[in-house]
Design a protein around this motif. Structure first.
Motif, PDB file in Angstrom:
ATOM      1  N   ALA A 184     -37.872 -54.295 -39.084  1.00  0.00           N
ATOM      2  CA  ALA A 184     -37.108 -54.883 -39.508  1.00  0.00           C
ATOM      3  C   ALA A 184     -37.264 -56.011 -37.754  1.00  0.00           C
ATOM      4  O   ALA A 184     -37.811 -55.426 -36.696  1.00  0.00           O
ATOM      5  CB  ALA A 184     -36.339 -54.805 -38.654  1.00  0.00           C
ATOM      6  N   LEU A 185     -37.230 -57.160 -37.444  1.00  0.00           N
ATOM      7  CA  LEU A 185     -36.956 -58.013 -36.316  1.00  0.00           C
ATOM      8  C   LEU A 185     -36.363 -58.537 -35.834  1.00  0.00           C
ATOM      9  O   LEU A 185     -35.564 -59.034 -36.823  1.00  0.00           O
ATOM     10  CB  LEU A 185     -38.330 -59.061 -36.302  1.00  0.00           C
ATOM     11  N   MET A 186     -35.001 -58.049 -34.832  1.00  0.00           N
ATOM     12  CA  MET A 186     -34.042 -58.318 -34.462  1.00  0.00           C
ATOM     13  C   MET A 186     -34.136 -59.018 -33.189  1.00  0.00           C
ATOM     14  O   MET A 186     -34.245 -58.354 -31.857  1.00  0.00           O
ATOM     15  CB  MET A 186     -33.233 -57.065 -34.264  1.00  0.00           C
ATOM     16  N   MET A 187     -33.946 -60.131 -33.173  1.00  0.00           N
ATOM     17  CA  MET A 187     -34.617 -60.867 -31.350  1.00  0.00           C
ATOM     18  C   MET A 187     -34.664 -62.419 -31.955  1.00  0.00           C
ATOM     19  O   MET A 187     -34.639 -63.120 -32.950  1.00  0.00           O
ATOM     20  CB  MET A 187     -36.281 -60.979 -31.265  1.00  0.00           C
ATOM     21  N   PRO A 188     -33.943 -62.561 -30.524  1.00  0.00           N
ATOM     22  CA  PRO A 188     -34.005 -64.822 -30.588  1.00  0.00           C
ATOM     23  C   PRO A 188     -35.189 -65.248 -30.445  1.00  0.00           C
ATOM     24  O   PRO A 188     -36.006 -64.387 -30.710  1.00  0.00           O
ATOM     25  CB  PRO A 188     -33.081 -64.478 -29.599  1.00  0.00           C
ATOM     26  N   ASN A 189     -35.271 -66.485 -29.937  1.00  0.00           N
ATOM     27  CA  ASN A 189     -36.575 -67.696 -30.000  1.00  0.00           C
ATOM     28  C   ASN A 189     -37.114 -67.061 -28.999  1.00  0.00           C
ATOM     29  O   ASN A 189     -37.198 -67.150 -27.890  1.00  0.00           O
ATOM     30  CB  ASN A 189     -35.975 -68.606 -30.170  1.00  0.00           C
ATOM     31  N   VAL A 190     -37.962 -65.716 -28.756  1.00  0.00           N
ATOM     32  CA  VAL A 190     -38.541 -65.418 -27.331  1.00  0.00           C
ATOM     33  C   VAL A 190     -40.208 -65.311 -27.958  1.00  0.00           C
ATOM     34  O   VAL A 190     -40.564 -65.001 -29.173  1.00  0.00           O
ATOM     35  CB  VAL A 190     -37.786 -63.920 -26.909  1.00  0.00           C
ATOM     36  N   LEU A 191     -40.847 -65.248 -26.992  1.00  0.00           N
ATOM     37  CA  LEU A 191     -42.619 -65.359 -27.593  1.00  0.00           C
ATOM     38  C   LEU A 191     -42.505 -64.332 -28.373  1.00  0.00           C
ATOM     39  O   LEU A 191     -43.485 -64.077 -28.827  1.00  0.00           O
ATOM     40  CB  LEU A 191     -43.390 -64.847 -26.187  1.00  0.00           C
TER      41      LEU A 191
END
Length: 662
Positions: A184-191
């Protein structure tokens, strides 16, 4: 363009692609005329409805479509001409029964091909890569020295992205995760997002995209349903995971911070401001977690082993709701997504007939990468072109967003109506230099004519509206980029895509008549993850996906959406399902009955409204609002609450949402 987020089932994907191959006119006509009894497609779809969705479509299914020798003609599609089969010159042994021939002959042609841009092929051709990992590595090698993603003034090049993703992929492999494991990836638009996404793809795992604004209840369902064993999460949202992680299958937690990849001094300052000044990181505790940079460091000392990935393997689980309100994972294979990248890349060539392609493309990435629209159009198609994506972590901060846009010549701007409208109302935005702007893509929700007209008047660039869903990876149709006019339609089917307008019995309706918009093409999902029951509801036996949207196609092949078959509410491009709202609110002890509908809103397109019959006479709207705040993500929360003594119902007691909308 993705309306919002809408697997694996081996057979359904066969249904998607098999009839489109160069199998001969007789087979095509049979498939079109009577798939339920006479084609492998029917058996395939039936299989899909019987067995759990655990495998994606075979790779060869897509190769069949792509390698058809007659790809550029209208004869290569099952709903196309069947009449040639019954010509007198055809040997009797190859003729179809008369009834089948007549049925096939009655199917509509492909009127959209006559409206295609000049030199636009009808089919996409063979895909150069069978896996997203190989595709991205190829882009990184081709554009090694160019910036790939930029966030808060810090850029990483394609070469750096390849190295970072290899290190992170090696770390993930070292945890013992097996091929196909869900991460799972739970992030906003970051690098960290593109690094983690590429690492998961290269290592042979499956990306489960998670909205970082989810409440604990929503996150728990998605983690349990997907069976995710690992999660990469921004620390700002770690307290949400803390509340539910013990009840899930997650064993590996990697926690990122905003400043991780921004460089030593700058990264430290950003983390200090985010944590201490803006207080954007609630207290959290996740014993055994690993920090993102520590995982990268460990991975650099390990040997990354590129996974052997088939085109049919599952690349992404994109979660979406449904008429039942139960969130489901649309299973997108590597070939589904790569096909859509190829379709969009072909369609994009039309834009270069208006303005030449710049040497180095810059794309604004304001839409979240966990949403399928930005994932495919920004991250993947952007990388294919060697573009630089300008990541906007918080597009709701319009002044900050505009300031960031002023630093770069912007060429491609994917967005949605609410974002365009907000920008148009910002004084500093109106001062920007729009001369480089080549293409504005409108998706996620209907673009309003007034917004489109104001946008073109200011920027000189029309908004080109498209349409799609998570289930279609996402883009199914788009308007011509060379056309300066706002059509008010969702455009034409992309190459290798078919649109059928059907009635409730699955019959094609004549041009101009309203029916359900159904979609077939290599970008259509195999099915819903472990939900054969839900898959069977949306996949027709001939491989068409039932979108749930009502519309009509005109004689030029342009489709216009007129209504939604579902009661879904569309808030700024995100699906909100009345059943989910009703179930949550009904759990409040003071509520007797509740119904939810969408009402028009000039900013969000629609917002939820609740109608409640009280059980407790002392119940207040404020109490309901507070209850919803605890249990629903912001965009799902009701903006209006109306109390009634009773709700309209059918004779059998079903609440009539339709009557509440009138």
């Amino acid at each position: 363009m993705a309306k919002a987020s809408k697997a694996p089932v081996k057979a359904s994907a066969k249904a998607v692609s098999k009839p489109a191959g160069g199998q001969g006119k007789a087979a095509a006509a049979k498939a079109a005329a009577k798939p339920a009894k006479s084609t492998p497609t029917a058996k395939a779809a039936a299989t899909a409805s019987k067995k759990p969705a655990t495998k994606a479509a075979p790779a060869k299914a897509f190769a069949t479509k792509a390698e058809s020798g007659k790809a550029g003609t209208t004869k290569s599609s099952p709903p196309a001409k069947a009449a040639p089969v019954s010509k007198p010159a055809t040997p009797a042994s190859q003729r179809l029964p008369k009834a089948l021939t007549e049925l096939a002959a009655g199917l509509p042609q492909k009127p959209w091909l006559n409206s295609y841009p000049k030199n636009m092929p009808a089919e996409i051709g063979a895909l150069p890569y069978s896996s997203i990992g190989d595709f991205l590595v190829g882009a990184c090698k081709q554009f090694a020295g160019q910036p790939a993603f930029t966030c808060m003034g810090k850029s990483i090049t394609y070469a750096e992205l390849e190295q970072l993703s290899a290190a992170f992929g090696a770390y993930l492999q070292s945890t013992g995760l097996q091929k196909g494991a869900r991460v799972a990836l739970m992030m906003p638009n970051v690098l960290q997002y593109p690094v983690a996404m590429m690492a998961v793809a290269r290592a042979g795992f499956t990306v489960v995209n998670v909205n970082p604004l989810y409440t604990p209840r929503e996150l728990e369902h998605q983690l349990k349903d997907s069976g995710a064993q690992a999660i990469v999460i921004l620390e700002n949202f770690a307290n949400t995971l803390q509340a539910v992680v013990a009840r899930t299958s997650v064993k590996h937690v990697i926690v990122a911070a905003m400043g991780d990849l921004l460089g030593g001094l700058k990264g430290s300052i950003v983390n200090l401001v985010v944590r201490r000044v803006k207080k954007m990181v609630p207290a959290w505790s996740l014993p055994g977690h690993v920090k993102f940079n520590a995982a990268l460091k460990a991975g650099r000392g390990m040997a990354f082993k590129p996974a052997t990935v088939a085109a049919s393997d599952v690349a992404f689980l994109q979660y979406t709701g449904g008429t039942t309100g139960i969130s489901k994972g649309a299973t997108l294979s590597h070939s589904n997504v790569l096909a859509n990248v190829a379709q969009n890349a072909l369609w994009l060539q039309d834009a270069y007939t208006v303005k030449p392609k710049p040497g180095h493309l810059n794309l604004v990435c304001a839409l979240p990468l966990y949403h399928i629209f930005a994932l495919t159009v920004n991250a993947l198609m952007g990388m294919q072109m060697g573009g630089q994506n300008i990541l906007i972590p918080n597009p709701r901060d319009i002044p900050g967003f505009v300031k960031e846009m002023g630093k770069y010549p912007i060429h491609i701007f994917p967005g949605l109506n609410t974002l365009f409208n907000a920008l148009l109302n910002n004084e500093d935005f109106r001062k920007l230099d729009f001369r480089p702007l080549l293409l504005t893509l409108g998706g996620g929700m209907a673009v309003q004519k007034g917004v489109a007209e104001r946008w073109k008047a200011l920027t000189g660039c029309p908004i080109s509206e498209g349409y799609g869903l998570s289930e279609t990876s996402p883009v199914a149709t788009a308007n011509k980029f060379s056309s300066g006019d706002f059509t008010g339609t969702i455009g034409l089917p992309l190459p290798s895509t078919e649109i059928a307008i059907r009635d409730d019995d699955g019959n094609n309706v004549p041009l101009g008549e309203v029916g359900e918009i159904c979609i077939r093409g290599p970008q259509v999902m195999a099915g819903y993850w472990n939900r054969p029951d839900e898959t069977a509801k949306v996949m027709a036996e001939d491989g068409f996906f039932k979108s749930g949207d009502m519309g009509f196609m005109d004689e030029r092949g342009y489709t216009k959406i007129v209504d939604r078959k579902k009661d879904m509410i569309l808030v700024s491009g995100f699906n909100v399902y009345p059943t989910e709202l009703e179930e949550v609110v009904a759990a409040h002890p003071g509520v007797l009955e509740v119904a939810a509908i969408g009402v028009p809103d000039e900013h969000s397109g629609e917002v939820p409204k609740l109608f409640i019959v009280k059980k407790d006479p002392a119940l207040t709207a404020e109490a309901i609002t507070a209850f919803c705040r605890e249990n629903l993500t912001g965009y799902k929360r009701p903006r209006y609450i109306e109390f009634r003594t009773e709700l309209p119902k059918t004779p059998v007691g079903k609440i009539l949402r339709r009557a509440l909308r009138e």
